[in-house]
Motif scaffolding. Structure first.
Motif: not given
Lengths: 435, 320
Positions: B238-243
């Protein structure tokens, strides 16, 4: 709306060509057909184009590639009273800008493929010049979670940036750089450490006399140096949107010498103005990054000449009276600039030994190559975007006559030497000073 | 008991802590033994009571369904007394340290301790303090040796060999002990290993593990014999590693279209549990090329082989 179906063959002859990236200089002309350049150079003359082709005699004016402004804010979507893509594009056309790169800090934020698509469709339907958006690095510009960099690129975003906000969280920014590198996406950063940037102008004597809190140049240098280390770690392509001080120039110069894939821009305001222009709390000169003192300005001009700075932008940021006619500390940051960027840049050519070639490159070929655009060059087969420039035409900047919907110009009532005389996008004349 | 001790040793270590401890000769020997247990498990009498009288304790500090039940079934089929310790309801939640818990259990004289723990290196630490055989059932982001063995067994039974194959490991390599154990094992067996993921899901220095690194899935799958998908936890999407989930699915989810870049008939594997529609499409997960359920079957056989092999070392080691 760009007319992309122009079948008409046209020629502009008897111009002085300045297109250094294509190795073109000297007298010549340009022949266009169906929106594309057929031929450009000394060989394009009245005899060569023959009868049946509409010919414009440039009478020795300059012929340069259409300008690409890498830093334009409009109010569309969300605050259309400030500026629409259409009104900004009129200002762009009048200023010789044929491609506007618009910032994602709209409402809603451009952090989603659907909004990228919306911008491109609105531009196609309403704008006189080309438009390409940058998308947000982080969702909602919140600085915490990565936006869909791969999908926005597929939709047509040309780079990612959090516009006027720096991504302060180093770990977040590191991951964004890694992820963007996988997609070969340029990451554009507003270089300002937020915890050191709560002031309203450059810190120093001038701010202290005005009683205004200042932002030190160190706020910029600290963020820039941090970012360059993260670039070294990740290998991502990085562009500092606007640098404003001599220390940043030194840092960029060293980074380029180390071979890092980094570039930087500067706003035209920072090349021709300094903090003294703020005078008695003139809010149109309240910019981010702030105008610095004259020594910094001179260092920026020198860095522009020697190539340490890559790109000149207008930083076009339309603000209305309700956000500017306020006490200095309460006023919004930003000034419009699409219509005056080229003319202001020509002041450097006229009075500060800036080679014309450097100015042209920094506003056309270089941004085009950073962003992967096919425009920004004068070459057979390229899109027919170019500007006929009268370098000596004196004109007075009158706010009421500017095309932009907002009038917060830093050049109000100034007389500038030189301006766009005719602007051509996809082979069509979108602005002509004479008419 | 004497019959156990008389059987030949299959590997040197008294524990199974990681694939990195195994030699290229020990791995095929274990797989050969596991092959015999596959036949046992498919027969009508699945009991092979070679561990009668021995005690196996499954000590899972981190929740697990399939690995724990797989170890439990393996032990029971070999005749061991198996006890599952649900750690969340035990002394750890009262503040006891990992080592104290292990020492307490050790005092009850188990013969096998099967341990899963969320911290890398914790199982090795524990093995230094107890006097029984310790099997690593997954420690942090370090190793999950029985998963790599069961994956290798699955692959070897399909191709008849491991040497010379190309295996693409796709997804969250950064947080995956499964990926690390597989990289070690396949590398030792002469498999050419690729990792395919966005850079944000790759550990730094991964290229030095002897793998080829790809950020583009289509290129990474090109010509692969095996596509091994990894689980990506939802909170990492959800955005930390992948969007986002949809971006991850778009670029890194295994769809029929992307699978077509691998060799025709390439095997599709997943250690489970799957996020259907995220890292893998249901059509692919349930398709003809999928061996995901077979992996579960091989898991029991491999764990029986490991328990068998370790029992040959005898079981009255003093603490080191």
């Amino acid at each position: 709306m760009i007319n992309r179906n122009s079948q008409k063959r046209r020629a502009w002859i008897n111009a002085q060509i300045v297109a250094p990236a294509q190795g073109l200089s000297g007298k010549g002309g340009i022949l266009v057909d169906d929106g594309w350049i057929l031929a450009v150079g000394a060989q394009v003359t009245r005899e060569m184009v023959g009868a049946g082709t509409e010919v414009t005699d440039c009478k020795g004016k300059l012929l340069i590639p259409g300008l690409i402004d890498m830093h334009v804010s409009t109010g569309e979507p969300g605050t259309e009273y400030r500026e629409t893509l259409a009104s900004a594009s009129e200002a762009a056309a009048a200023g010789g800008v044929t491609t506007m790169i618009v910032m994602p800090n709209t409402q809603p934020v451009i952090d989603d493929a659907a909004i990228v698509d919306y911008i491109l469709r609105r531009a196609r339907d309403t704008a006189l010049v080309r438009v390409a958006p940058m998308a947000a690095i982080t969702k909602g510009l919140n600085g915490e979670l990565m936006s869909e960099i791969g999908l926005v690129k597929s939709a047509g975003a040309v780079a990612v940036t959090d516009a006027t906000k720096a991504v302060a969280n180093a770990n977040m920014f590191r991951r964004a750089l890694m992820y963007a590198r996988d997609f070969d996406m340029l990451v554009v950063q507003h270089v300002e450490e937020p915890t050191l940037s709560s002031g309203f102008m450059n810190s120093g004597e001038a701010a202290s006399r005005l009683g205004l809190a200042g932002n030190s140049a160190m706020a910029e240098v600290i963020m820039l140096e941090r970012d360059l280390r993260l670039v070294e770690m990740t290998g991502a392509r990085y562009h500092a949107a606007q640098i404003s001080c001599a220390q940043s120039v030194e840092v960029m110069r060293a980074a380029k010498a180390r071979g890092l894939p980094v570039t930087c821009g500067v706003s035209i305001n920072h090349l021709v103005l300094n903090e003294n222009d703020i005078g008695a709390y003139r809010t149109f000169f309240k910019l981010s990054p702030p105008l610095r003192d004259e020594n910094h300005r001179r260092a920026l001009v020198a860095a522009m000449i020697d190539g340490t700075i890559d790109v000149i932008v207008s930083g076009h940021n339309p603000q209305s009276d309700d956000t500017k006619r306020l006490p200095f500390a309460e006023a919004a940051f930003g000034a419009i600039g699409l219509e005056t960027m080229l003319s202001a840049a020509l002041q450097l050519y006229h009075s500060e030994n800036m080679p014309l070639e450097r100015l042209v490159e920094a506003m056309s070929h270089v941004p085009a190559s950073l962003l992967g655009l096919e425009t920004g060059r004068l070459a057979a087969g390229a899109p027919a975007d170019f500007v006929i420039v009268d370098p000596h035409l004196n004109w007075k900047v009158e706010a009421a006559k500017l095309c932009s919907r907002s009038k917060n110009t830093t050049f109000e009532d100034r007389t500038l030497e030189g301006r766009a005389f005719e602007t051509v996008v996809a082979g069509n004349s979108v602005y002509n000073y004479a008419s | 008991m004497t019959s156990r001790i008389a059987r030949p040793l299959l590997f040197k270590s008294p524990h199974l802590l990681g694939i990195s401890d195994l030699s290229p000769l020990e791995i095929p020997a274990l797989l050969d033994l596991a092959d015999t247990y596959v036949d046992v498990n498919r027969g009508s009498d699945k009991r092979q009571p070679i561990l009668t009288g021995l005690t196996q304790v499954n000590l899972f500090f981190e929740a697990s369904t399939r690995t724990q039940s797989s170890f439990e079934i393996a032990g029971k089929r070999l005749g061991a007394d198996v006890m599952n310790m649900a750690v969340s309801t035990s002394a750890i939640s009262k503040g006891e340290t990992v080592l104290d818990t292990a020492m307490t259990i050790n005092a009850m004289h188990p013969d096998f301790l099967v341990v899963r723990h969320q911290s890398s290196g914790s199982v090795e630490l524990l093995a230094q303090k107890v006097s029984c055989a310790v099997i690593n059932a997954g420690d942090g982001q370090h190793e999950h040796p029985t998963q790599a063995l069961l994956d290798a067994l699955t692959i070897r039974r399909h191709f008849g060999k491991l040497q010379g194959l190309t295996v693409a490991i796709c997804g969250d390599v950064l947080h995956s002990r499964v990926a690390r154990s597989n990289i070690h094992l396949l590398g030792k067996m002469g498999v050419s290993v690729r990792v395919v993921a966005p850079s944000t899901l790759l550990p730094s220095g991964i290229a030095n593990f002897g793998v080829e690194v790809f950020n583009d899935m289509k290129r990474g799958l090109d010509g692969a014999d095996v596509v091994m998908m990894l689980r990506l936890q939802l909170e990492r999407m959800s955005g930390a590693f992948v969007p986002s989930q949809r971006e991850y699915y778009h670029f890194y989810g295994l769809t029929e279209e992307k699978l077509a870049y691998a060799k025709p008939g390439a095997l599709v594997m997943h250690p489970g549990p799957m996020n259907r529609g995220l890292e893998i499409d249901s059509i692919v997960a349930d398709g003809a090329q999928s061996v995901i359920r077979e992996q579960v079957e091989m898991g029991v056989a491999v764990r029986m082989a490991v328990l068998d092999a370790l029992s040959r070392h005898g079981h009255n080691r003093g603490p080191k």
